[in-house]
Write an enzyme that holds these catalytic residues in place. Structure first.
Site, PDB file in Angstrom:
ATOM      1  N   CYS A   1       0.861  -1.187   0.000  1.00 36.47           N
ATOM      2  CA  CYS A   1       0.000   0.000   0.000  1.00 36.47           C
ATOM      3  C   CYS A   1       0.895   1.233   0.000  1.00 36.47           C
ATOM      4  CB  CYS A   1      -0.886  -0.007   1.241  1.00 36.47           C
ATOM      5  SG  CYS A   1       0.090   0.078   2.747  1.00 36.47           S
TER       6      CYS A   1
ATOM      7  N   HIS B   1       5.296  -5.642   8.630  1.00 38.32           N
ATOM      8  CA  HIS B   1       5.096  -7.022   9.049  1.00 38.32           C
ATOM      9  C   HIS B   1       5.344  -7.995   7.898  1.00 38.32           C
ATOM     10  CE1 HIS B   1       2.619  -5.696  12.744  1.00 38.32           C
ATOM     11  NE2 HIS B   1       3.860  -5.945  13.064  1.00 38.32           N
TER      12      HIS B   1
ATOM     13  N   CYS C   1       2.576   6.049   8.730  1.00 40.02           N
ATOM     14  CA  CYS C   1       1.695   6.316   7.586  1.00 40.02           C
ATOM     15  C   CYS C   1       0.815   7.542   7.881  1.00 40.02           C
ATOM     16  CB  CYS C   1       0.812   5.095   7.317  1.00 40.02           C
ATOM     17  SG  CYS C   1      -0.364   5.410   6.002  1.00 40.02           S
TER      18      CYS C   1
ATOM     19  N   GLU D   1       0.065  -0.540  16.020  1.00 43.24           N
ATOM     20  CA  GLU D   1      -0.725   0.637  15.652  1.00 43.24           C
ATOM     21  C   GLU D   1      -1.713   0.979  16.764  1.00 43.24           C
ATOM     22  OE1 GLU D   1      -2.975   0.434  11.956  1.00 43.24           O
ATOM     23  OE2 GLU D   1      -4.273   2.041  12.682  1.00 43.24           O
TER      24      GLU D   1
ATOM     25  N   THR E   1      -6.579   1.219  11.268  1.00 40.18           N
ATOM     26  CA  THR E   1      -6.751   1.472   9.825  1.00 40.18           C
ATOM     27  C   THR E   1      -7.066   0.233   8.986  1.00 40.18           C
ATOM     28  OG1 THR E   1      -4.357   1.287   9.630  1.00 40.18           O
ATOM     29  CG2 THR E   1      -5.257   3.516   9.762  1.00 40.18           C
TER      30      THR E   1
ATOM     31  N   SER F   1       1.110 -10.286  10.212  1.00 39.36           N
ATOM     32  CA  SER F   1       0.485  -9.104   9.609  1.00 39.36           C
ATOM     33  C   SER F   1      -1.028  -9.149   9.814  1.00 39.36           C
ATOM     34  CB  SER F   1       0.821  -9.068   8.111  1.00 39.36           C
ATOM     35  OG  SER F   1      -0.147  -8.336   7.406  1.00 39.36           O
TER      36      SER F   1
ATOM     37  N   ASN G   1      -3.364  -7.175   8.719  1.00 38.45           N
ATOM     38  CA  ASN G   1      -4.220  -6.963   7.539  1.00 38.45           C
ATOM     39  C   ASN G   1      -4.238  -8.191   6.647  1.00 38.45           C
ATOM     40  OD1 ASN G   1      -2.808  -6.278   4.772  1.00 38.45           O
ATOM     41  ND2 ASN G   1      -1.450  -5.517   6.371  1.00 38.45           N
TER      42      ASN G   1
ATOM     43  N   SER H   1       1.783  -5.352   3.301  1.00 40.24           N
ATOM     44  CA  SER H   1       3.238  -5.331   3.487  1.00 40.24           C
ATOM     45  C   SER H   1       3.924  -6.460   2.711  1.00 40.24           C
ATOM     46  CB  SER H   1       3.565  -5.425   4.982  1.00 40.24           C
ATOM     47  OG  SER H   1       2.782  -6.410   5.603  1.00 40.24           O
TER      48      SER H   1
HETATM   49 FE1  F3S Z   1      -1.232   3.296   5.673  1.00 39.57          FE
HETATM   50 FE2  F3S Z   1      -3.388   1.984   5.035  1.00 39.57          FE
HETATM   51 FE3  F3S Z   1      -1.067   1.063   4.378  1.00 39.57          FE
HETATM   52  S1  F3S Z   1      -2.976   3.001   6.946  1.00 39.57           S
HETATM   53  S2  F3S Z   1       0.292   1.723   5.996  1.00 39.57           S
HETATM   54  S3  F3S Z   1      -1.996   2.953   3.612  1.00 39.57           S
HETATM   55  S4  F3S Z   1      -2.796  -0.155   5.036  1.00 39.57           S
END
Ligand code: F3S
Length: 284
Positions: free
Chosen positions: A12, A41, A95, A125, A161, A217, A219, A261
């Site tokens: 991302c 991660h 971020c 986070e 997030t 991780s 996410n 990640s």
């Molecule tokens: Fe930021 Fe969303 Fe990636 S908060 S680190 S853009 S998953």
């Protein structure tokens, strides 16, 4: 066998930005560069950074000079201050979307709201978010947990997030009945929403799903949950070497998605290995 990679898979914006910052600092070569904990991660990408001379410190007192990089997940502000006080150069890779959540919490604190964070307890986070509330925030990971909170006059909800929008809706619904005034900040980032939607859509049309990313991780774990919830057999792997031939035996279409990640080279290796498995090539 058709192999379909999800439209929105892998790095991302926030992870790319963090890696750019640390790579530039390492390439400069003028001082030692450490990250505080894992920058992201993904153990394989962390190993690549190590090869470039970026070392991982588990605590500040392990670093006596040079630059310290704060991870994309953000840190407790006290840690940042302590790094400055030790004379280290602080490179803040938090971020911007995580920073926005920090600001929302600070504003709610200033205005006297009780703060609830929807997130995974123990995740960096979430710890950074809770620190902004002076340690007074309640952390919940589900609507069931929110139901156990006491009644409040004024309550503010902020979200990790990478949570699912459905979880936000459920928790906000519960809290609306458990306080007189509720302010909700939807701090789920857009990249997360897109990645989750494209993973769900893909999982619905394939016979098997492979989710690629660090086991640590959050996410990536959430992507695996979302894919499995469609009823499609789902397998979470960190590397291509973990793929098993029986997962894709007799499968017409296999879908691949990856956490925020997960670098593209690992996704490419997974796709390549899937092709080999289809052709009956044994693993290394
Ligand atoms: Fe930021 Fe969303 Fe990636 S908060 S680190 S853009 S998953």
């Amino acid at each position: 066998m058709e192999i379909i990679v999800a439209e929105s898979a892998g790095f991302c914006f926030g992870v790319k930005r963090a890696l750019d910052l640390v790579t530039r600092a390492a390439d400069d070569g003028s001082r030692p560069v450490h990250t505080l904990g894992a920058l992201i991660h993904n153990p394989q990408e962390i190993a690549r950074l190590e090869e470039r001379g970026v070392h991982q410190a588990s605590a500040l007192d392990e670093v006596s000079s040079g630059a310290i990089v704060l991870s994309a997940h953000g840190v407790d502000p006290e840690v940042e201050e302590a790094a400055g006080a030790r004379g280290l150069e602080v490179i803040d890779a938090t971020c911007p979307f995580v920073k926005r959540a920090h600001e929302n919490i600070l504003a709610l604190s200033r205005e006297g709201y009780s703060i609830v964070i929807l997130g995974d307890r123990g995740h960096r986070e979430v710890e950074g978010l809770a620190a902004r509330a002076g340690g007074k925030a309640e952390i919940v990971s589900s609507a069931e947990e929110a139901e156990r909170l006491p009644f409040r006059q004024r309550c503010g909800l902020v979200v990790q997030t990478t949570q699912r929008p459905e979880a936000l809706r459920e928790v906000a619904g519960v809290l609306a009945e458990r306080c007189r005034e509720l302010r909700v900040f939807n701090t789920i980032c857009e990249a997360t929403v897109k990645r989750q939607e494209s993973a769900r859509e893909l999982a619905e049309k394939v016979d098997a799903m492979i989710v690629v990313g660090g086991r640590n991780s959050a996410n990536t774990q959430r992507l695996a949950e979302i894919c499995a919830a469609t009823g499609t057999p789902t397998h979470h792997v960190e590397t291509a070497g973990e793929l098993r031939a029986d997962w894709v035996r007799g499968v017409q279409r296999v879908g691949v998605t990856a956490g925020a990640s997960t670098p593209a080279w690992i996704v490419d290796e997974v796709v390549q290995r899937l092709r080999e498995l289809e052709g009956g090539t044994p693993g290394p």
